[in-house]
Design an enzyme around this catalytic site. Structure first.
Site, PDB file in Angstrom:
ATOM      1  N   HIS A   1      -6.328   7.315  10.663  1.00  0.00           N
ATOM      2  CA  HIS A   1      -6.744   8.244   9.606  1.00  0.00           C
ATOM      3  C   HIS A   1      -7.217   9.604  10.112  1.00  0.00           C
ATOM      4  O   HIS A   1      -6.912  10.632   9.506  1.00  0.00           O
ATOM      5  CB  HIS A   1      -7.899   7.635   8.787  1.00  0.00           C
ATOM      6  CG  HIS A   1      -7.502   6.530   7.878  1.00  0.00           C
ATOM      7  ND1 HIS A   1      -6.842   6.731   6.681  1.00  0.00           N
ATOM      8  CD2 HIS A   1      -7.697   5.192   7.973  1.00  0.00           C
ATOM      9  CE1 HIS A   1      -6.640   5.564   6.091  1.00  0.00           C
ATOM     10  NE2 HIS A   1      -7.138   4.613   6.849  1.00  0.00           N
TER      11      HIS A   1
ATOM     12  N   GLU B   1      -2.378   4.893   3.375  1.00  0.00           N
ATOM     13  CA  GLU B   1      -2.278   3.735   4.270  1.00  0.00           C
ATOM     14  C   GLU B   1      -0.840   3.463   4.730  1.00  0.00           C
ATOM     15  O   GLU B   1      -0.631   3.145   5.900  1.00  0.00           O
ATOM     16  CB  GLU B   1      -2.835   2.476   3.607  1.00  0.00           C
ATOM     17  CG  GLU B   1      -4.337   2.463   3.443  1.00  0.00           C
ATOM     18  CD  GLU B   1      -5.128   2.543   4.761  1.00  0.00           C
ATOM     19  OE1 GLU B   1      -6.339   2.704   4.698  1.00  0.00           O
ATOM     20  OE2 GLU B   1      -4.529   2.468   5.859  1.00  0.00           O
TER      21      GLU B   1
ATOM     22  N   SER C   1      -1.289   2.844  13.101  1.00  0.00           N
ATOM     23  CA  SER C   1      -2.148   2.012  13.974  1.00  0.00           C
ATOM     24  C   SER C   1      -1.556   0.619  14.201  1.00  0.00           C
ATOM     25  O   SER C   1      -2.182  -0.216  14.854  1.00  0.00           O
ATOM     26  CB  SER C   1      -3.542   1.871  13.345  1.00  0.00           C
ATOM     27  OG  SER C   1      -3.429   1.277  12.061  1.00  0.00           O
TER      28      SER C   1
END
Ligand code: HBI
Ligand code: FE
Length: 259
Positions: free
Chosen positions: A133, A174, A193
């Site tokens: 993020h 996301e 990620s």
């Protein structure tokens, strides 16, 4: 609604806004080493699969070798887009989360996963939150969208529409994809990620990749514990900003009426 009782973070020292101290000195050498391995694994993938804005931002941050000091990152971030990191014990209730975003503070979890969670973790840890993020908060348009999202979240709570709004966050912040001259690239934190989903979301022929469509997104439910069947693709953060600018009240009503 997030109930923090069953979560693994230490909420005992959290303030009313759920902020805690990062306590950077408490991280062990093993934790810094695990963070470094996670960073290295993703560093082999991001040049091919991450959006240009993310790649540009990570290059500004000296964050590869050790778990970053949030205060150092925040001072760089503040100068660039007015945002800062707020250290939290993990997932926090919606109203606290939205209030932080509406004040240009991004909640970043302070704890790091265990070694056996190298490939997958259910709750966001410091690696997901920071690596996924934080770099994009250096992009003015993306950061402004997140600020609007935070204010929209507080409004959605009043309209009992958080579930619909959370889908927007899910399919953009996301798990969002972006068209670039070199092809589709990931900007979603859950993708950036992830050891496996970052290549999958760009290369695998199985998932659907649909053009961004706000109402369709708000009607599309999602699974949190497996790769997505559907990704939504924007052309730019400008487009994301533009398409989410209208008042969502009539959209929520329309979706409810055909639910
Ligand atoms: N808390 N720390 C943290 N991080 C999140 O991404 C988060 C949260 N609480 C609520 C939440 N996300 C979502 O439920 C909202 O986006 C709807
Ligand atoms: Fe996240």
């Amino acid at each position: 609604m997030i109930n923090t009782a069953g979560l693994r973070g230490d909420y005992s020292k959290a303030g009313p806004d759920y902020a805690v101290e990062q306590e950077w000195g408490e991280y062990t050498p093993e934790e810094h080493a695990l963070y470094r391995r996670l960073f290295e694994r993703q560093s082999n993938l991001v040049p091919r699969y991450a959006c240009p804005e993310w790649i540009e931002a990570i290059g500004r941050l000296d964050a590869a070798r050790k778990i970053p000091r949030f205060d150092e990152i925040s001072s760089k971030l503040k100068a660039r887009t007015g945002w800062e990191i707020v250290a939290v014990p993990g997932l926090i209730p919606d109203d606290a989360f939205f209030t932080h975003l509406a004040n240009r503070r991004f909640p970043v979890t302070v704890w790091l996963r265990r070694p056996d969670e190298f490939d997958y973790i259910v709750e966001p840890d410091v690696f997901h939150d920071f690596f996924g993020h934080v770099p994009l908060l250096f992009d003015r348009t993306y950061a402004d969208h997140l600020y609007e999202y935070g204010k929209g979240g507080l409004k959605a709570m009043r309209l009992d529409a958080v579930k619909m709004l959370a889908r927007l966050y899910w399919y953009t912040i996301e798990f969002g994809l972006m068209n670039t001259p070199a092809g589709v690239r990931a900007y979603g934190a859950g993708l950036l990620s992830s050891g496996g989903e970052l290549a999958y979301c760009v290369e695998d022929p199985r998932p659907r990749r649909l053009p961004f469509e706000l109402e369709r997104i708000m009607r599309t439910d999602y699974q949190i514990d497996r790769y997505q069947d559907t990704y939504f693709v924007i052309d730019s953060f400008d487009q994301l900003m533009r398409e989410t600018a209208p008042d969502f009240t009539p959209i929520y009503a329309r979706i409810r009426s055909c639910a």
